[in-house]
Design an enzyme around this catalytic site. Structure first.
Site, PDB file in Angstrom:
ATOM      1  N   SER A 289       0.845  -1.199   0.000  1.00 56.95           N
ATOM      2  CA  SER A 289       0.000   0.000   0.000  1.00 56.95           C
ATOM      3  C   SER A 289       0.885   1.255   0.000  1.00 56.95           C
ATOM      4  O   SER A 289       1.742   1.410  -0.879  1.00 56.95           O
ATOM      5  CB  SER A 289      -0.945  -0.039   1.194  1.00 56.95           C
ATOM      6  OG  SER A 289      -1.911   0.982   1.109  1.00 56.95           O
ATOM      7  N   ASP A 393      -9.722  -3.553  -6.133  1.00 55.57           N
ATOM      8  CA  ASP A 393      -8.946  -2.443  -5.582  1.00 55.57           C
ATOM      9  C   ASP A 393      -8.951  -1.302  -6.600  1.00 55.57           C
ATOM     10  O   ASP A 393      -8.507  -1.481  -7.740  1.00 55.57           O
ATOM     11  CB  ASP A 393      -7.519  -2.892  -5.285  1.00 55.57           C
ATOM     12  CG  ASP A 393      -6.670  -1.803  -4.649  1.00 55.57           C
ATOM     13  OD1 ASP A 393      -7.225  -0.745  -4.295  1.00 55.57           O
ATOM     14  OD2 ASP A 393      -5.452  -1.998  -4.510  1.00 55.57           O
ATOM     15  N   HIS A 423      -7.834  -4.748  -1.495  1.00 54.71           N
ATOM     16  CA  HIS A 423      -6.633  -4.033  -1.077  1.00 54.71           C
ATOM     17  C   HIS A 423      -6.126  -4.604   0.256  1.00 54.71           C
ATOM     18  O   HIS A 423      -6.911  -4.847   1.171  1.00 54.71           O
ATOM     19  CB  HIS A 423      -6.950  -2.546  -0.931  1.00 54.71           C
ATOM     20  CG  HIS A 423      -5.757  -1.672  -0.743  1.00 54.71           C
ATOM     21  ND1 HIS A 423      -4.915  -1.324  -1.782  1.00 54.71           N
ATOM     22  CD2 HIS A 423      -5.246  -1.078   0.366  1.00 54.71           C
ATOM     23  CE1 HIS A 423      -3.954  -0.546  -1.327  1.00 54.71           C
ATOM     24  NE2 HIS A 423      -4.123  -0.378  -0.020  1.00 54.71           N
TER      25      HIS A 423
END
Length: 461
Positions: A289, A393, A423
């Site tokens: 991320s 995502d 995600h």
């Protein structure tokens, strides 16, 4: 579609995080003036354990006296196998094909699937000592009476130490956690679970970075922390070499008597696990991320630094669902803007917290890797880059586009796209428990070992 459990976790996660983001966006702090924080009080922390109770030993080190920057080292027990034993194992297996198959592959009795092995040597069994409550400073040179084979002494450090042991060198993997720059930590329970899995599957020493969070320290604090860790690794490698050239054992229990490399305050600067087992010439960056944004920045700076980071060499990077965004929305940003865990509105709030007010722009170089005339070395000089994306995502399209730009300049940049995933599906597997997370770790190991395996072992997994 994602499971019901994933949907419920996502709903709770978004409700809690959105409230915290709104609360912190009103928090006024002077930029980069505080000691900083690397975790939040509400974060579930996993304590460091310096013994190989589950195949991986861990320790925490505070590496920057001017800030809260710290790292957690994950050392797999495969470091205990000496080179002599591995060579002997290879010679024996070459003389008997059936033995090679039995040692290199283990068949799961439940499903008949052969599990992968590490690409350096056949697995061997070993004995490790149990955990003790005794603790030591991160900077002292401790030893274990069981591991070192010495008699018990009062106050002896009960964790693993490579004292008087033939050591095996393992590649380094520098890991940056996710959390939108606002949450997460290197020692959180979820990150600890993920790093242990990566250390065992990839057969590497994982160095999880506890960088400074926002809004206490805004951009570029977290990015600078990433480079500080790289310089610290280079310093560790150079100090270990100095110790060898001086004819001293940096991990000897007699170091306190004989004198060891120390700073002006007398604290030992040599980290014994890295000095004994780390191979800085095979270093991989892994970011999840927002950590992928930091990893990409560190990869660029490592190219710019050239020999300044020697002997640390970044040979590859893994970008897991990177936290990329831009002013011009992509197809997935429009279609999946309200997707699981981090939706687009929450991500914009996180970027408002991360970037200084006078620099806020979704096309900021830290946020959008595809802007023209971006500072730094050309794309063709980037290390091989593996990109991991999830079907559900909204950030996926920009990550894929970045990988395609790397491919255009002949950089090895494959994309792993996982269906029915969200995600952070791999790094939050302690909660989500999806089979794709384990498969993702194994796929990462297959690709990474092309660049970290010793010559002659590249395709032995």
């Amino acid at each position: 579609m994602p499971s019901v459990a994933v949907k419920l976790y996502s709903l709770l996660f978004k409700l809690i995080l959105k409230r915290r983001l709104h609360n912190r966006i009103h928090l006024t702090t002077d930029n980069n003036t505080s000691f900083g924080v690397t975790s939040r009080p509400e974060e579930t922390i996993s304590a460091a354990n310096p013994s190989f109770t589950d195949g991986v030993a861990t320790k925490d080190i505070h590496i920057d006296p001017s800030s809260c920057l710290s790292v957690r080292i994950f050392l797999p027990d495969t470091c205990l196998h000496s080179d002599t034993a591995r060579v002997r194992g290879n010679s024996n297996s070459n003389s008997n094909g059936s033995e090679l198959d039995s040692r290199f592959l283990r068949t799961n009795s439940g499903n008949g699937v052969a599990s992968r092995r590490n690409s350096y040597a056949p697995a061997e069994t070993h004995n490790v000592s149990a955990v003790s409550s005794n603790r030591r400073s991160s900077y002292s040179i401790g030893f274990s009476t069981d591991d070192a084979g010495v008699s018990n002494e009062v106050g002896a450090y009960r964790g693993y130490s490579p004292f008087n042991r033939k050591c095996r060198k393992l590649p380094l993997m520098v890991q940056f956690h996710g959390g939108g720059f606002v949450a997460g930590s290197c020692d959180s329970a979820a990150n600890d679970f993920f790093c242990r899995r990566i250390a065992k599957v990839c057969d590497v020493i994982v160095i999880a970075v506890g960088y400074r969070l926002v809004p206490e320290d805004r951009y570029p604090a977290a990015f600078e922390d990433g480079m500080k860790v790289m310089h610290w690794l280079a310093k560790q490698a150079n100090l270990a070499e100095c110790g060898k050239s001086l004819g001293k054992k940096v991990d000897s229990r007699k170091a306190d008597v004989q004198g060891h490399i120390a700073d002006a305050f007398g604290a030992s600067l040599v980290e014994p696990w890295l000095a004994a087992h780390g191979d800085p010439s095979r270093c991989v960056l892994l970011g999840a991320s927002c950590g992928a944004n930091i990893a990409d920045y560190v990869a660029r700076k490592a190219v710019e630094s050239g020999t300044l980071l020697d002997p640390v060499k970044v040979v590859a990077q893994v970008l897991m669902y990177p936290f990329f965004i831009g002013n011009t929305p992509t197809h997935s940003e429009i279609k999946l803007s309200n997707s699981y865990f981090f939706d687009k509105s929450m991500s914009i709030l996180a970027w408002k917290l991360f970037l200084p007010e006078d620099q806020f722009d979704l096309d900021h170089p830290a946020a959008n890797p595809l802007i023209p005339n971006r500072d730094g070395p050309p794309l063709k000089r980037r290390p091989p880059t593996l990109t991991v994306v999830a079907e559900h995502d909204w950030m996926r399209d920009r990550a894929i586009a970045y990988a395609q730009e790397l491919k255009k300049v002949n950089v090895d940049a494959p994309v792993l796209d996982y269906k029915d995933c969200v995600h952070e599906f791999a790094t939050l597997d302690m909660l989500l428990r999806t089979p794709e997370a384990q498969a993702c770790a194994e796929d990462i190991a297959i690709w990474v070992k092309k660049y970290i395996s010793l010559r002659g072992h590249e395709f032995s997994y």
